[in-house]
Design an enzyme around this catalytic site. Structure first.
Site, PDB file in Angstrom:
ATOM      1  N   ASN A 196      35.861 -58.526 -12.527  1.00  0.00           N
ATOM      2  CA  ASN A 196      34.399 -58.620 -12.609  1.00  0.00           C
ATOM      3  C   ASN A 196      33.943 -57.675 -13.714  1.00  0.00           C
ATOM      4  OD1 ASN A 196      31.660 -58.663 -12.255  1.00  0.00           O
ATOM      5  ND2 ASN A 196      31.664 -57.564 -10.297  1.00  0.00           N
ATOM      6  N   LYS A 212      31.089 -57.369 -14.907  1.00  0.00           N
ATOM      7  CA  LYS A 212      29.689 -56.967 -14.707  1.00  0.00           C
ATOM      8  C   LYS A 212      28.918 -57.091 -16.030  1.00  0.00           C
ATOM      9  CE  LYS A 212      31.294 -53.770 -11.208  1.00  0.00           C
ATOM     10  NZ  LYS A 212      30.901 -52.849 -10.175  1.00  0.00           N
ATOM     11  N   HIS A 236      27.638 -60.728  -4.674  1.00  0.00           N
ATOM     12  CA  HIS A 236      28.144 -59.379  -4.960  1.00  0.00           C
ATOM     13  C   HIS A 236      27.092 -58.377  -4.484  1.00  0.00           C
ATOM     14  CE1 HIS A 236      29.384 -55.817  -7.160  1.00  0.00           C
ATOM     15  NE2 HIS A 236      30.564 -56.389  -7.320  1.00  0.00           N
ATOM     16  N   GLU A 290      25.920 -55.799  -5.721  1.00  0.00           N
ATOM     17  CA  GLU A 290      24.935 -55.394  -6.735  1.00  0.00           C
ATOM     18  C   GLU A 290      23.837 -56.451  -6.858  1.00  0.00           C
ATOM     19  OE1 GLU A 290      27.714 -54.610  -9.907  1.00  0.00           O
ATOM     20  OE2 GLU A 290      28.496 -52.918  -8.767  1.00  0.00           O
ATOM     21  N   GLU A 345      34.315 -56.188  -0.116  1.00  0.00           N
ATOM     22  CA  GLU A 345      34.025 -55.061  -1.002  1.00  0.00           C
ATOM     23  C   GLU A 345      33.108 -54.069  -0.289  1.00  0.00           C
ATOM     24  OE1 GLU A 345      34.592 -56.229  -5.382  1.00  0.00           O
ATOM     25  OE2 GLU A 345      32.546 -56.739  -4.842  1.00  0.00           O
ATOM     26  N   GLY A 347      32.954 -48.752  -7.627  1.00  0.00           N
ATOM     27  CA  GLY A 347      32.650 -47.870  -8.757  1.00  0.00           C
ATOM     28  C   GLY A 347      32.631 -46.388  -8.418  1.00  0.00           C
ATOM     29  N   SER A 354      37.018 -49.970  -6.274  1.00  0.00           N
ATOM     30  CA  SER A 354      37.851 -48.912  -6.871  1.00  0.00           C
ATOM     31  C   SER A 354      39.345 -49.231  -6.827  1.00  0.00           C
ATOM     32  CB  SER A 354      37.565 -47.558  -6.216  1.00  0.00           C
ATOM     33  OG  SER A 354      36.226 -47.177  -6.472  1.00  0.00           O
TER      34      SER A 354
HETATM   35  C1  PEP Z   1      33.248 -54.835  -8.260  1.00  0.00           C
HETATM   36  O1  PEP Z   1      32.277 -54.648  -8.952  1.00  0.00           O
HETATM   37  O2  PEP Z   1      33.415 -55.931  -7.747  1.00  0.00           O
HETATM   38  C2  PEP Z   1      34.199 -53.735  -8.078  1.00  0.00           C
HETATM   39  C3  PEP Z   1      35.100 -53.844  -7.154  1.00  0.00           C
HETATM   40  O3  PEP Z   1      34.059 -52.651  -8.911  1.00  0.00           O
HETATM   41  P1  PEP Z   1      35.078 -51.419  -9.064  1.00  0.00           P
HETATM   42  O4  PEP Z   1      36.462 -51.965  -9.118  1.00  0.00           O
HETATM   43  O5  PEP Z   1      34.666 -50.742 -10.339  1.00  0.00           O
HETATM   44  O6  PEP Z   1      34.890 -50.546  -7.858  1.00  0.00           O
END
Ligand code: PEP
Length: 251
Positions: free
Chosen positions: A9, A11, A97, A99, A167, A173, A213
């Site tokens: 992803n 983003k 997601h 976000e 997630e 993040g 992460s």
């Molecule tokens: C994501 O945005 O789906 C995600 C898992 O981000 P990160 O790996 O940076 O935590």
């Protein structure tokens, strides 16, 4: 029996140059890998989808977008329809997601409507669910995730048209992750929820990705868990070396 899916992803990151370089570097690695034991998906921002599609053509890497609208077309300024994504070479779309749930007020009902639109356009819906830190601390993780699944997944999903991504919001993040036991517990609960609504065969086939992460140093342990079928990777997907290392950890 479930083939791991490693999804990046991106983003709202990068540039046209960066998108081409990153996709190009992954194509080189994919070609060098012969027959990899995983599927790879990249999800660049909308403006770079067509360029990425051209870069990855014939490599086996799949293309996804980061959201789509529920309507087929019409007066929805700034939105993108699922069919348009298919038109430019997407096979997948991320939906719900955290976000987007936080920044754009996407509700479970909206995610479900988008997933239905994705399916109608022939796209695989990658439906994201996950609890906040407050919800985890309150012992509500399984209830929250199960509730999101009930509201966000359309009726009649199949293992071919739907992927679930777990997630935890607080792990995205942040560099923090749940323990492997906590991840497995939630993934097993997700599979149980899928089995109760869609039947065992569907539940056994749907891929459930962990996201939050994930990086080369923790990918192997996370992806070895029995109900983890790959990763949805944000930050580490922006570097070809790191993304590839995560993928190799799955294979
Ligand atoms: C994501 O945005 O789906 C995600 C898992 O981000 P990160 O790996 O940076 O935590």
């Amino acid at each position: 029996m479930r083939r791991p899916l490693i999804a990046g992803n991106w983003k709202m990151n990068g540039s046209l140059t960066m998108a081409a370089e990153l996709a190009g570097a992954l194509v080189v690695k994919m070609k060098g890998a012969g027959t990899p034991a995983f599927d790879m998906l990249i999800c660049p921002p909308f403006p770079y989808l067509a360029a990425a599609a051209a870069m990855i053509e014939g490599s086996g890497i799949q293309l996804g977008a980061q959201t789509c609208h529920a309507a087929e077309s019409g007066a929805h300024t700034g939105e993108v329809a699922a069919k348009m994504l298919a038109d430019v070479g997407c096979t997948h779309v991320l939906l719900g997601h955290s976000e987007r749930r936080a920044d754009n007020g996407e509700t479970d009902a909206m995610v479900r409507a988008r997933a239905e639109a994705a399916h109608a356009a022939g796209l695989v819906a990658v439906v994201c669910v996950g609890e906040t830190e407050k919800e985890r601390d309150a012992g509500q993780t399984i209830a929250v995730v199960t509730g999101q699944l009930k509201g966000s997944l359309p009726d009649g999903i199949t293992a071919a048209d739907t992927v679930v991504a777990y997630e935890p919001v607080w792990a995205i993040g942040t560099g923090r992750t749940p323990t492997e036991a906590e991840v497995q517990e939630v993934h097993a609960a997700i599979r149980a929820e899928l089995a109760s609504r869609f039947g065992k065969a569907v539940a056994d086939g749907v891929r459930i990705l962990y996201g939050g992460s994930m990086k080369p140093s923790n990918a192997k342990g996370l992806m070895a868990l029995p109900d983890v079928d790959g990763g949805l990777i944000g930050g580490a997907s922006l570097k070809a070396e790191d993304f590839w290392a995560c993928a190799e950890a799955a294979g």
